[in-house]
Design an enzyme around this catalytic site. Structure first.
Site, PDB file in Angstrom:
ATOM      1  N   SER A 156       0.845  -1.200   0.000  1.00  0.00           N
ATOM      2  CA  SER A 156       0.000   0.000   0.000  1.00  0.00           C
ATOM      3  C   SER A 156       0.872   1.238   0.000  1.00  0.00           C
ATOM      4  O   SER A 156       1.993   1.231   0.540  1.00  0.00           O
ATOM      5  CB  SER A 156      -0.894   0.015   1.248  1.00  0.00           C
ATOM      6  OG  SER A 156      -1.554   1.260   1.375  1.00  0.00           O
ATOM      7  N   TYR A 169      -2.194  -0.246  10.032  1.00  0.00           N
ATOM      8  CA  TYR A 169      -2.289  -0.790   8.672  1.00  0.00           C
ATOM      9  C   TYR A 169      -1.030  -0.450   7.870  1.00  0.00           C
ATOM     10  O   TYR A 169      -0.445  -1.312   7.209  1.00  0.00           O
ATOM     11  CB  TYR A 169      -3.527  -0.221   7.977  1.00  0.00           C
ATOM     12  CG  TYR A 169      -3.673  -0.633   6.531  1.00  0.00           C
ATOM     13  CD1 TYR A 169      -4.180  -1.880   6.190  1.00  0.00           C
ATOM     14  CD2 TYR A 169      -3.304   0.239   5.505  1.00  0.00           C
ATOM     15  CE1 TYR A 169      -4.316  -2.258   4.859  1.00  0.00           C
ATOM     16  CE2 TYR A 169      -3.440  -0.132   4.171  1.00  0.00           C
ATOM     17  CZ  TYR A 169      -3.941  -1.375   3.852  1.00  0.00           C
ATOM     18  OH  TYR A 169      -4.057  -1.738   2.540  1.00  0.00           O
TER      19      TYR A 169
END
Length: 264
Positions: A156, A169
């Site tokens: 990501s 995350y």
């Protein structure tokens, strides 16, 4: 069982076997469909949504490809063992020897919590699914993965851009990129390439609640990318397909930015 329409429709991944975790929806579905379009037989791994997984498999079959569903919930000890057992069971008609060529670690969960509000249980859960599961899926899959194979981890942009509101995350994706780097070094002698793909904001069901139908949110998300639009699952899937192909044989240990130029 799906069947290819004609021998003329073979693609660059013809004869390859792939596993895509989190393959029933969103980016994972787009990856599974693209790899199948390129000729791979795809194991579509999912946790709970059997209907979505079967729908993905059916979509692939209707397009002339080959796929099968693999049910295994990640995030608990023993999940990798259960996943590979499900891979063998679901793929018995397609993968009789249990071997494969491509592993795509796409399954992940997010925790939209800042430092002060994230609980220990939430922290443990996001790391269990996003880091521990890929680690042991690969560990237990190495004897199955053929020399010259591909491991592609879906990371990501949050691993390289400061986003305190999703701090845990982002940390899991940073860990996944480090995993990629070390795997590339270790598996290089076998001709196996290992790379990460790092998407930015993508129009998926996960983001639908705040993105879709909200012109202001969509405009903001688009403004973050140099290319001026919100990413689509196919944008990421096409990059994965390249990394899975022989064209990417000399690329390993890299994090491929798939944010559309976010943060430039």
């Amino acid at each position: 069982m799906g069947r290819r329409a004609t021998a003329m429709e073979t693609g660059p991944l013809e004869g390859k076997i792939a596993l895509v975790t989190g393959g029933s929806r969103g980016i994972g579905r787009a990856i599974a469909e693209r790899l199948a379009k390129d000729g791979a037989t795809v194991g579509v791994a999912y946790a709970r949504d059997e209907a979505a997984a079967n729908d993905t498999v059916e979509r692939i079959h209707k397009d002339g490809g080959l796929a099968f569903a693999v049910c295994a919930e990640l995030g608990r000890h023993g999940d990798a063992t259960r996943l590979w057992a499900a891979f063998d069971a679901g793929g018995k008609d397609h993968v009789p020897d249990g071997k494969l060529d491509i592993i795509v670690n796409n399954a992940a969960i997010g925790r939209s919590a800042a430092l002060t509000s994230l609980t220990e249980d939430g922290f443990d859960e996001v790391f269990a699914v996003n880091v521990r599961a890929p680690f042991f899926i690969v560990q237990q899959g190495l004897s199955r993965l053929r020399d010259g194979g591909r491991i592609i981890n879906i990371s990501s942009g949050a691993a390289s851009l400061a986003m305190p509101e999703i701090i845990a995350y982002g940390a899991t994706k940073g860990a996944l990129d480090t995993f990629t780097l070390n795997l590339a070094k270790e598996l290089g002698p076998r001709g196996i390439t290992v790379n990460s793909v790092a998407p930015g904001i993508v129009d998926t069901d996960t983001n639908a609640g705040w993105l879709r139908g909200n012109p202001q949110a969509e405009a903001y998300a688009a403004s973050l990318a140099a290319l001026g639009r919100v990413g689509q699952p196919e944008d990421v899937a096409d990059i994965v397909a390249f990394l899975a192909s022989n064209d990417a044989r000399w690329v390993t240990g890299r994090v491929v930015d798939a944010t559309g130029g976010a943060g430039l």
